[in-house]
Design an enzyme around this catalytic site. Sequence first.
Site, PDB file in Angstrom:
ATOM      1  CB  VAL A  15      -0.901  -0.059   0.886  1.00  0.00           C
ATOM      2  CG1 VAL A  15      -1.845   1.299   1.333  1.00  0.00           C
ATOM      3  CG2 VAL A  15      -2.077  -1.152   1.201  1.00  0.00           C
ATOM      4  CG  ASP A  51      11.103   1.534  14.346  1.00  0.00           C
ATOM      5  OD1 ASP A  51       9.688   1.633  14.556  1.00  0.00           O
ATOM      6  OD2 ASP A  51      11.804   0.821  14.762  1.00  0.00           O
ATOM      7  CB  THR A 116      -8.754  -4.363   6.893  1.00  0.00           C
ATOM      8  OG1 THR A 116      -9.191  -5.757   6.769  1.00  0.00           O
ATOM      9  CG2 THR A 116      -8.803  -4.448   8.660  1.00  0.00           C
ATOM     10  CG  ASP A 117     -12.691  -6.983   4.366  1.00  0.00           C
ATOM     11  OD1 ASP A 117     -11.422  -6.895   4.654  1.00  0.00           O
ATOM     12  OD2 ASP A 117     -13.337  -7.514   3.438  1.00  0.00           O
ATOM     13  CE1 TYR A 139      -4.313  -6.157   9.697  1.00  0.00           C
ATOM     14  CE2 TYR A 139      -6.185  -7.158   8.601  1.00  0.00           C
ATOM     15  CZ  TYR A 139      -5.004  -6.289   8.568  1.00  0.00           C
ATOM     16  OH  TYR A 139      -5.013  -5.423   7.433  1.00  0.00           O
ATOM     17  CE  LYS A 143      -5.468  -1.709   9.900  1.00  0.00           C
ATOM     18  NZ  LYS A 143      -4.318  -0.771   9.491  1.00  0.00           N
TER      19      LYS A 143
HETATM   20  N1  LIG Z   1      -2.838  -5.779   1.681  1.00  0.00           N
HETATM   21  C1  LIG Z   1      -4.076  -5.782   2.028  1.00  0.00           C
HETATM   22  O1  LIG Z   1      -4.761  -6.513   1.407  1.00  0.00           O
HETATM   23  C2  LIG Z   1      -4.595  -4.886   2.991  1.00  0.00           C
HETATM   24  C3  LIG Z   1      -6.278  -4.725   3.181  1.00  0.00           C
HETATM   25  C4  LIG Z   1      -6.505  -3.892   4.144  1.00  0.00           C
HETATM   26  C5  LIG Z   1      -5.855  -3.116   4.813  1.00  0.00           C
HETATM   27  N2  LIG Z   1      -4.488  -2.818   4.704  1.00  0.00           N
HETATM   28  C6  LIG Z   1      -3.787  -2.076   5.467  1.00  0.00           C
HETATM   29  O2  LIG Z   1      -2.802  -1.367   4.632  1.00  0.00           O
HETATM   30  C7  LIG Z   1      -1.619  -1.096   5.609  1.00  0.00           C
HETATM   31  C8  LIG Z   1      -0.504  -1.468   4.683  1.00  0.00           C
HETATM   32  O3  LIG Z   1      -0.690  -2.856   4.574  1.00  0.00           O
HETATM   33  P1  LIG Z   1       0.360  -3.635   3.204  1.00  0.00           P
HETATM   34  O4  LIG Z   1      -0.630  -4.631   2.733  1.00  0.00           O
HETATM   35  O5  LIG Z   1       0.810  -2.569   2.511  1.00  0.00           O
HETATM   36  O6  LIG Z   1       1.439  -4.292   4.143  1.00  0.00           O
HETATM   37  P2  LIG Z   1       2.893  -4.490   3.664  1.00  0.00           P
HETATM   38  O7  LIG Z   1       3.050  -4.860   2.531  1.00  0.00           O
HETATM   39  O8  LIG Z   1       3.570  -5.778   4.780  1.00  0.00           O
HETATM   40  O9  LIG Z   1       3.703  -3.287   4.229  1.00  0.00           O
HETATM   41  C9  LIG Z   1       3.757  -2.768   5.834  1.00  0.00           C
HETATM   42  C10 LIG Z   1       4.942  -1.881   5.564  1.00  0.00           C
HETATM   43  O10 LIG Z   1       5.065  -1.361   6.988  1.00  0.00           O
HETATM   44  C11 LIG Z   1       6.316  -1.430   7.334  1.00  0.00           C
HETATM   45  N3  LIG Z   1       6.603  -1.396   8.856  1.00  0.00           N
HETATM   46  C12 LIG Z   1       6.436  -2.435   9.748  1.00  0.00           C
HETATM   47  N4  LIG Z   1       6.848  -2.116  10.949  1.00  0.00           N
HETATM   48  C13 LIG Z   1       7.248  -0.993  10.920  1.00  0.00           C
HETATM   49  C14 LIG Z   1       7.897   0.172  11.530  1.00  0.00           C
HETATM   50  N5  LIG Z   1       7.913  -0.005  12.936  1.00  0.00           N
HETATM   51  N6  LIG Z   1       8.181   1.278  11.085  1.00  0.00           N
HETATM   52  C15 LIG Z   1       7.863   1.681   9.945  1.00  0.00           C
HETATM   53  N7  LIG Z   1       7.532   0.854   8.888  1.00  0.00           N
HETATM   54  C16 LIG Z   1       6.985  -0.474   9.378  1.00  0.00           C
HETATM   55  C17 LIG Z   1       6.938  -3.054   6.866  1.00  0.00           C
HETATM   56  O11 LIG Z   1       8.365  -2.583   6.744  1.00  0.00           O
HETATM   57  P3  LIG Z   1       9.150  -3.805   6.318  1.00  0.00           P
HETATM   58  O12 LIG Z   1       9.326  -3.798   4.827  1.00  0.00           O
HETATM   59  O13 LIG Z   1      10.665  -3.588   6.892  1.00  0.00           O
HETATM   60  O14 LIG Z   1       8.508  -5.184   6.821  1.00  0.00           O
HETATM   61  C18 LIG Z   1       6.208  -2.853   5.395  1.00  0.00           C
HETATM   62  O15 LIG Z   1       6.909  -2.195   4.380  1.00  0.00           O
HETATM   63  C19 LIG Z   1      -1.782  -1.821   6.839  1.00  0.00           C
HETATM   64  O16 LIG Z   1      -2.259  -1.016   7.585  1.00  0.00           O
HETATM   65  C20 LIG Z   1      -3.041  -2.921   6.542  1.00  0.00           C
HETATM   66  O17 LIG Z   1      -3.836  -2.994   7.559  1.00  0.00           O
HETATM   67  C21 LIG Z   1      -3.908  -3.859   3.761  1.00  0.00           C
END
Ligand SMILES: NC(=O)c1ccc[n+]([C@@H]2O[C@H](COP(=O)([O-])OP(=O)(O)OC[C@H]3O[C@@H](n4cnc5c(N)ncnc54)[C@H](OP(=O)(O)O)[C@@H]3O)[C@@H](O)[C@H]2O)c1
Length: 307
Positions: A15, A51, A116-117, A139, A143
């Site tokens: 995202v 961070d 999220t849903d 999770y 959220k």
């Molecule tokens: N993907 C989906 O389908 C989905 C659906 C609904 C909602 N969301 C929401 O969207 C948001 C992002 O999700 P995503 O899918 O993009 O997840 P993602 O690909 O895992 O990305 C999350 C990012 O957060 C970073 N992170 C973790 N701990 C951190 C810290 N302490 N400080 C700074 N950065 C940190 C991670 O860094 P590293 O790369 O170093 O691990 C990663 O780059 C979340 O809040 C999630 O709940 C996602």
Amino acid sequence: MLPPRILVTGANGLVGQALTRAAARWPGADVLATGRGPAAAHDRGGYARLDVLDGDAVDRAFQDFAPDVVLHAAGLAQVEPCEADREACWALNVDAVGTMASACHRHGARLVLPSTDFVFDGKGGPYAEDDRPAPINAYGRSKLAAENAMKASRLLDWAVARTTMVFGAPAGPEPRLDFVRWLVRELSAGRPVRVPADQLRTPTYDDDLADGILRIVRFKRTGVFHVSGREQLSVLDFARRVAEAFDLDIGLISPATTEDLHPGAPRPLHAGLLILRAESELGYHPRPLDVALGAVRDRLGLGVSEA
Ligand SMILES: NC(=O)c1ccc[n+]([C@@H]2O[C@H](COP(=O)([O-])OP(=O)(O)OC[C@H]3O[C@@H](n4cnc5c(N)ncnc54)[C@H](OP(=O)(O)O)[C@@H]3O)[C@@H](O)[C@H]2O)c1
């Protein structure tokens, strides 16, 4: 609105990368992408390590960059790790959001949080913004608590963008695989896969999600918006559509139940999101699912069929 200064957290994630790309297209906007490790994909614009668990570092980022807008994409977005380490999940998904909301309040910035849903129980989706949340796993609970932490903070300029099953083609050495890229990898290798037939979702193309979130910012909207794809279908049917779009063998896909696949961590079954509010108030129009899958295929360099 004057071009804003936009801080993206978690900018190496699925995202976060999409948000950074979309923000960088805003004429005149100053974008600072931040992440925990080295930059995965940001060859344009600024990147800094941040961070979000480190409150002092967050403060310094606000002092140095003075953002008008924070797009807070740092988070733990996977169900099993949240079940396995609830404290770590809570610290990142809830406490860090509270820290960010306080910093935004002190510095006069707007905050947008992807959610999220999975805040719903999956008994009655697709869900509208005012449906009652009732999360069924760690999770989802984290959220929902994050949403509530923003609402309870003194910050007024906040928005939540709930989305679901995001897919795209993020860059980087080892990006976390979303469902589409996991499936393409498995089917391309000829490996059979089992996917849930009992989960309904409205899968979301990452660039559409980012467009919807940037619309929330441009229109200075607050509150909760559902920003996902429009089409509700089972994960099994989604998998079949992916296989078709990528010319892969549908016969390798077989149905399973969520209980069989994930005995330790329940998922909401009939979920997905209704996007009427985003469509009518933001002019958000996600592309049809097959068009989005074609776009992913292009981004992965698989767009031209081999002869
Ligand atoms: N993907 C989906 O389908 C989905 C659906 C609904 C909602 N969301 C929401 O969207 C948001 C992002 O999700 P995503 O899918 O993009 O997840 P993602 O690909 O895992 O990305 C999350 C990012 O957060 C970073 N992170 C973790 N701990 C951190 C810290 N302490 N400080 C700074 N950065 C940190 C991670 O860094 P590293 O790369 O170093 O691990 C990663 O780059 C979340 O809040 C999630 O709940 C996602």
